[in-house]
Structures are given as C-alpha cells and as structure tokens.
Design a protein around this motif. Sequence first.
Motif, mmCIF file in Angstrom:
data_model
loop_
_atom_site.group_PDB
_atom_site.id
_atom_site.type_symbol
_atom_site.label_atom_id
_atom_site.label_comp_id
_atom_site.label_asym_id
_atom_site.label_seq_id
_atom_site.Cartn_x
_atom_site.Cartn_y
_atom_site.Cartn_z
ATOM 1 N N THR A 1 -7.034 37.455 -77.960
ATOM 2 C CA THR A 1 -7.173 37.577 -79.402
ATOM 3 C C THR A 1 -8.365 38.475 -79.713
ATOM 4 O O THR A 1 -9.256 38.682 -78.870
ATOM 5 N N VAL A 2 -8.375 39.020 -80.927
ATOM 6 C CA VAL A 2 -9.548 39.754 -81.413
ATOM 7 C C VAL A 2 -10.062 39.024 -82.641
ATOM 8 O O VAL A 2 -9.283 38.467 -83.422
ATOM 9 N N ALA B 1 -11.233 35.676 -76.601
ATOM 10 C CA ALA B 1 -11.329 36.419 -77.852
ATOM 11 C C ALA B 1 -12.396 37.486 -77.689
ATOM 12 O O ALA B 1 -13.485 37.208 -77.182
ATOM 13 N N ILE B 2 -12.075 38.714 -78.079
ATOM 14 C CA ILE B 2 -13.070 39.778 -78.060
ATOM 15 C C ILE B 2 -13.506 40.083 -79.488
ATOM 16 O O ILE B 2 -12.750 39.901 -80.447
ATOM 17 N N LYS B 3 -14.742 40.543 -79.632
ATOM 18 C CA LYS B 3 -15.315 40.815 -80.948
ATOM 19 C C LYS B 3 -15.127 42.286 -81.313
ATOM 20 O O LYS B 3 -15.271 43.178 -80.471
ATOM 21 N N VAL B 4 -14.804 42.538 -82.562
ATOM 22 C CA VAL B 4 -14.677 43.889 -83.092
ATOM 23 C C VAL B 4 -15.276 43.897 -84.492
ATOM 24 O O VAL B 4 -15.457 42.850 -85.111
ATOM 25 N N ARG C 1 -11.833 36.698 -89.338
ATOM 26 C CA ARG C 1 -10.434 37.078 -89.193
ATOM 27 C C ARG C 1 -10.084 37.080 -87.707
ATOM 28 O O ARG C 1 -10.936 37.382 -86.863
ATOM 29 N N ARG C 2 -8.843 36.777 -87.425
ATOM 30 C CA ARG C 2 -8.431 36.652 -86.029
ATOM 31 C C ARG C 2 -6.988 37.124 -85.897
ATOM 32 O O ARG C 2 -6.162 36.926 -86.789
#
Length: 460
Positions: free
Chosen positions: A151-152, A110-113, A138-139
Amino acid sequence: MAVRNADALRAFAWQTQPRAWALVRELVADFLSRCPAAADLAGRMADQTGTRFVDWVDSITLPSRDGRVPRLAEVGYTEQGHEAGMAVFSHAGGIFPPILVGECVGLEVAIKVDSVADFAAAHRIEARIEGPPLGLFRRMEVAATGEARLTVVERHGYRGFTVPEFDAREAIARLSHLEAFRRRRREFDDEAAGIAHLAGLIDDALADLHTAAVCDLFFAAEREYWMNRNHAAQVQYARQQRLGLGWANHDHHTFRSSREHFTRLIGLWEKLGFAPRERFYAGAEAGWGAQVMEQPVAGIVTFNDVDLSPDELMGDFAHEPLPRRDALGTIGLWCGLHGDSILQAGMHHLECQFDFDALREQLEREHAVKMMTPFTDFPHLRQAFTEGQRWPVAETRIRRLLDAGLITAEQARQFREQGAIGSHLENLERNDGFKGFNQTGVSQIISATDPRRHLAGAGA
C-alpha cells in the motif's frame, strides 16, 4: 545550571541498533520476495531515483501468528497501544517504521509518498483511494498476493493508521494557509518584523488547524522555496516524482540563523510543536553549533545552525539571546550575504535518505550534478553535499558587511563578481537505524563551505 546543561548534551547519545535493523531488513526482504509488484518498484527506485525501498517504508503489518513477532521486544520495539484491532509497536532508539501486529493475512508494507494521487497517476493505478482529497491521511492498495500486500500512504500531520473523519472546512483552511505560507513576504528592512509577520501567519493557521497539520503545510512550502533555488534539488525531485514519490524520503531540514534572530527561530519551531533534541557543537576551531529539533507527529526534524562559542553551548542558547559579535563565522557570514534561512535565503539544504553510492553515480552520469567529498563515511552514516548552488549577492548586503568591517574590500569585489554559495541537496544514507549526526564530519564540511573559501585566490 552547568550540570543540567551538561546532562542536556548527553541526553541524545544515539546508538546504532543493528538487531532491530536486521529484523526490519529481513521483513522487507521477505515481503519483496512475496510481492513481485513491490520488487519491481524497489528496482525502479534503485535505478531511477538512487533510493532504497526500505527507506520509504511507512509501516509494516505482521500476522499475530508470524514467528517473528516475539523478536520485536528482543530488538527494542515496545507496544504503544492498539488501533483498528492491531497492536502498534515502535522503536524509540532509532529510525525505524512502526510495526503493527494483528489478525491479517500475510505481510503488508506501506510506503510513504507526498501524494497518493500523484503515485497513482505515475503508475496508472485506478484502485480506490481511501480518504478524500485534502484529507489528513490517504491510503491506496497497489498490489496484493495471497501472502503480501503493498500500500501507499500520504500523511499530513497525522500518525494514525485509520482514515480520520473528514472536515471540509478544515480541508479548505489547509489550502488557504498553505497558500499563505507559499506566498509569504520574505524581504524586510527590519528582519525582526519579518519574523513577527511569519509568526502571525502561523498563529492564524493554528487558530484553524491542529499544530502538526500546520507544521506539515509550512515545511511543504519551505521545501518548494528551497527547491526553486537549487538545480540539484530540481533534478532529484523530478526523478523521484516520476515514480510519484515526492520528497517523502526527507531526513531533516537545515536552517541557518544569525545570532540576533536565533531565539526567534526557535520560538517559531516551538509554535509548530517542535521539541529540542540534541545540541550540536562542531568544535572550537569551527565556531558554530546547532540545536536539533523534532516534531514527532508531523515527522519533521530541523537542524538549526548558528555561530556559537563553547561556553555558550553550556547555556540555554536556544532561548537566551546571543549578543552581537565583531566578527562573523561561517554561518553568520552566509546569513549576512543571503539573509536568514527563515526569511530571504530559505533552507541551506534538505537532507534526504538515499543509496549513497547510487545517487552520487546517477546524478553525475545522467545530469552532470556532482557531489562534494563525503564529510561522513561510516558504515552506519554516510553524508555528502551536492556542489553548491551559487547565488548573486545583493549590493546592499555587501555594502552593509563592508561598512561594518566584516568583510574586506577585496572580498566585497569578489562577492559582487562571483556571488556566493547558497544551498545544497544532501545525500545521506543511514544504516543500523542510527538517528544521530557526525559532529566532526559536519565541522569539516561547514569549514569547506565557508563563502570566503570559494573566492578566487582564497586557497583551499
């Protein structure tokens, strides 16, 4: 007291963590080899934003049968608990993503935004977003193969991995308090009254929301204010936002404070759930120090600069008022010219994690934004400011400094004509999970950015 404070100086002696870093990089490289969409995104991050995919990683999920699971403990990861049937491991010795282990198919990264919706819009993704708009977490699944899933995630003062129950009233309150922070008055004749006004806004928000959520809102507003006053920041934000990333790669937020208001600044951070980390001293010749603070749930670090003497470092300078001085150091003069960071001036700089060389080359080639000479250039830590944003200086501030004998008539004339350096974007690259800072290097850059050194005829 001296012994206790000497111990405080040694309490956060961060070390490199090469074995943990090697394992995280191995997992990320393996994932990218299995997920073509993620590999493509990593290439675009490198080419279009000067950032590294590994620095955007929020978490990694491993199947329990993966042969690398036993290595987690060997490199310093410890199990912290369970969530949604997964064991959660973290590493306290450096900057590393948590690793989840459980019954799953293949690797997940999962990357963070800043905003999942912004990421989806930037990439024209119509997949379902888990968690409602204005939610704390939120994902969205971006891509999946039989062996890997990208995933983000978007977080607002929430560290869990499952979507929490949605509270519509809380969501509206978050919007309301964010609006208040963005619109807040920053100019006050009495700066103590200005800080008290901000404390009241924070208290109002804390009455409606949990502490980490308020912290998240406050620093979103501070980044916006700083960015609106710094060209390099605007350029880099546009580059990152074209991929829907935002400022989720932030490393720390730097605030400068006058001696008079430093304890008030620390008090605000403590309201927002920050705890002190290392004390920082640039050396007697530099004449300034800092208190590093961290809000672990919101994922925010502040670096808080103030003119300081060696003996004051040994006291509790974060909580014991600092007396006025007859002369100003670099930090005090900056505050005298522009105001304290917490009020008129805003942050001195935001430091984000980048591919150090790539960012420097891309900004200069594509946008004529240049970097200053690096003030840290170690294998595990590289740092440099963009060239400073020059701000005009208000006549009332020049006159106040001149009348107090804190600047000369010639300096006053040149500040009127030339303004003074106000803010920067900082280019940082961390390796081996190193979580600390370079005291010697920062001393050099603080000296190099002293407003008096940038007046015509002042010399280097």
